[in-house]
Design a protein around this motif. Structure first.
Motif, short mmCIF file in Angstrom:
data_model
loop_
_atom_site.label_atom_id
_atom_site.label_comp_id
_atom_site.label_asym_id
_atom_site.label_seq_id
_atom_site.Cartn_x
_atom_site.Cartn_y
_atom_site.Cartn_z
N VAL A 297 0.83 -1.21 0.00
CA VAL A 297 0.00 0.00 0.00
C VAL A 297 0.86 1.26 0.00
O VAL A 297 0.48 2.29 -0.56
N ASN A 298 2.06 1.20 0.59
CA ASN A 298 2.95 2.35 0.54
C ASN A 298 3.42 2.63 -0.88
O ASN A 298 3.52 3.79 -1.30
N ILE A 299 3.72 1.57 -1.65
CA ILE A 299 4.15 1.83 -3.02
C ILE A 299 2.97 2.30 -3.88
O ILE A 299 3.16 3.10 -4.81
N MET A 300 1.77 1.85 -3.56
CA MET A 300 0.61 2.37 -4.29
C MET A 300 0.44 3.86 -4.02
O MET A 300 0.15 4.65 -4.94
N ALA A 301 0.65 4.27 -2.77
CA ALA A 301 0.56 5.69 -2.43
C ALA A 301 1.61 6.49 -3.19
O ALA A 301 1.33 7.58 -3.71
N LEU A 302 2.83 5.96 -3.28
CA LEU A 302 3.90 6.65 -4.02
C LEU A 302 3.54 6.77 -5.50
O LEU A 302 3.82 7.80 -6.14
N GLY A 303 2.93 5.73 -6.05
CA GLY A 303 2.54 5.79 -7.45
C GLY A 303 1.48 6.83 -7.71
O GLY A 303 1.58 7.62 -8.67
N VAL B 50 -1.17 -0.03 -12.33
CA VAL B 50 0.10 0.66 -12.63
C VAL B 50 0.58 1.44 -11.42
O VAL B 50 1.77 1.76 -11.31
N ALA B 51 -0.31 1.75 -10.47
CA ALA B 51 0.09 2.53 -9.30
C ALA B 51 1.20 1.84 -8.53
O ALA B 51 2.18 2.45 -8.12
N GLY B 52 1.04 0.52 -8.30
CA GLY B 52 2.01 -0.20 -7.50
C GLY B 52 3.38 -0.27 -8.14
O GLY B 52 4.40 -0.02 -7.50
N VAL B 53 3.43 -0.60 -9.43
CA VAL B 53 4.74 -0.72 -10.09
C VAL B 53 5.40 0.64 -10.26
O VAL B 53 6.63 0.77 -10.16
N THR B 54 4.59 1.67 -10.51
CA THR B 54 5.16 3.03 -10.59
C THR B 54 5.71 3.45 -9.23
O THR B 54 6.81 4.01 -9.15
N GLY B 55 4.95 3.16 -8.18
CA GLY B 55 5.43 3.49 -6.84
C GLY B 55 6.66 2.72 -6.45
O GLY B 55 7.56 3.24 -5.77
N ALA B 56 6.75 1.45 -6.87
CA ALA B 56 7.93 0.65 -6.58
C ALA B 56 9.16 1.23 -7.28
O ALA B 56 10.26 1.30 -6.69
N ALA B 57 8.99 1.66 -8.53
CA ALA B 57 10.09 2.31 -9.24
C ALA B 57 10.45 3.64 -8.58
O ALA B 57 11.64 3.99 -8.47
#
Length: 393
Positions: free
Chosen positions: A185-191, A375-382
């Motif tokens: 969920v943190n990486i989704m927030a970043l995305g 795409v939110a999760g992978v964008t946030g992970a990057a």
């Protein structure tokens, strides 16, 4: 190993170029508190590292034309978003534009070795398309609590076999690049913060409703993880004293009543009890039900399916209302696989939050669905790994 910025000024310049794209020296100077001579020195040093490159002349602002600067076009980040039942893997460029994206079903309960074999195979498949020769960094999201400094999952309720597994160390060796690990969920927030609905908001909550339920907390533009990395674990807030048994071992948790797994269980019970002909037909055809079946049944006007969604949204909204009164965010983003339930879910959540939270906290509070979907999760992970790379060594 990719170079790192030597100081905070260089890190700031790199992040400006990542978030805003190519820019002129003059315009960069307008955004950082550096003298013209110091700015020139820092940009020249970044050019020497290869992290940035010259990109032609900028448009004239009167007088001598400035040169454009951009992040190195060859930089590549790998973003991995591991869910309970599927995994997304993507390659981005330095500005976090997705160049290639794969999704495959996967059961996180198979354990880290099996899951990461699949992740590495998907990464190799993306490399074979030509979008990347290698990776300068990788970000990984997992559906459970993470001790962030070490990149290690800690007692994740829905991830048997993952407790203490050295995700960051193991994948760094396999990929040959730095790896950062965080809660999904943190990486989704970043995305959503980088390229989605939260682009202009500094303080917001990002609620992910998937198999489980979690909350990303962004304060002043930065993810707040708490002392040990467990901040935002709202799925295990008790909503019914001595209620249903939860996977975490406690009783009455929100996740025991809502989320993909709980919703599917309740839908199957409704189908077997004769409360929903639509769900019963789907259960007879497929042998099991998922949140997507509840969504489809609701779309067909099935009253029981609609009631299940509204009940789950109401419970979730009650928890979010408490968070809103406590935190006073500028935005609440709802994302995750269960958001396919659509308007009925969002309406139930909004109703509870606006009804229960103080008017001062909700007077100008948007509660919206995320824009980016998977795409939110992978964008946030990057974004997570680029934050690491674009920080002073």
């Amino acid at each position: 190993m990719t170079a790192r910025p030597a100081n905070a000024h260089q890190a700031r310049l790199l992040r400006l170029l990542r978030d805003g794209g190519p820019n002129s020296r003059a315009q960069l100077g307008d955004q950082v508190e550096l003298s013209r001579s110091r700015l020139a020195v820092e940009i020249d040093r970044l050019l020497e590292t290869g992290l940035v490159v010259a990109d032609g002349l900028a448009a004239s602002r009167g007088g001598r034309r400035s040169h454009n600067i951009r992040l190195a076009p060859a930089l590549r980040f790998l973003g991995v978003d591991i869910g309970a039942t599927s995994v997304d893997v993507a390659v981005t460029n330095a500005e976090l534009e997705v160049l290639g994206h794969l999704n495959q079903p996967m059961d996180v309960r198979e354990g880290p070795v099996a899951v990461f074999e699949q992740v590495l195979a998907m990464a190799a498949k993306l490399r074979a398309t030509g979008v990347a020769e290698g990776f300068d960094g990788a970000g990984i999201g997992v559906p459970g609590p993470v001790r962030f400094p070490e990149g290690v999952p800690v007692s994740p309720p829905i991830m048997p076999g993952w407790d203490g597994f050295p995700v960051r160390e193991a994948l760094s060796q396999e990929l040959g690049c730095p790896v950062m690990v965080d809660n999904d969920v943190n990486i989704m927030a970043l995305g959503e913060q980088h390229a989605g609905v939260a682009r202009s908001v500094r303080d917001f909550l990002c609620i992910k409703i998937g198999t489980g339920i979690g909350c990303g907390i962004v304060v002043g533009g930065e993810v707040y993880r708490g002392t040990n990395g467990s901040a935002g674990d709202i799925g295990h807030i008790v909503v019914e004293t001595d209620g249903r048994q939860c996977a975490c071992g406690n009783r009455g948790c929100l996740e025991a009543y809502f989320g993909g797994a709980a919703l599917a269980k309740d839908a199957e019970a409704a189908a077997r009890d004769g409360r929903s002909g639509e769900l019963a037909a789907r259960l007879a055809e497929a042998g099991s039900l998922a949140a997507t079946d509840v969504s489809a049944a609701a779309g067909a006007g099935d009253a029981c399916a609609i009631d299940l969604i509204r009940a789950g949204g109401t419970r979730t909204g009650q928890v979010i209302a408490g968070l809103v009164s406590f935190f006073n965010p500028g935005l609440v983003v709802i994302g995750g696989g269960v958001t396919g339930l659509g308007h009925n879910l969002l309406a139930a959540i909004r109703t509870q939050v606006y009804r229960q939270s103080l008017p001062l906290a909700t007077g100008n509070l948007p509660i919206v669905l995320g824009e980016l979907g998977p795409v939110a999760g992978v964008t946030g992970a990057a974004r997570l790994t680029s934050d690491h790379l674009f920080s002073p060594a």
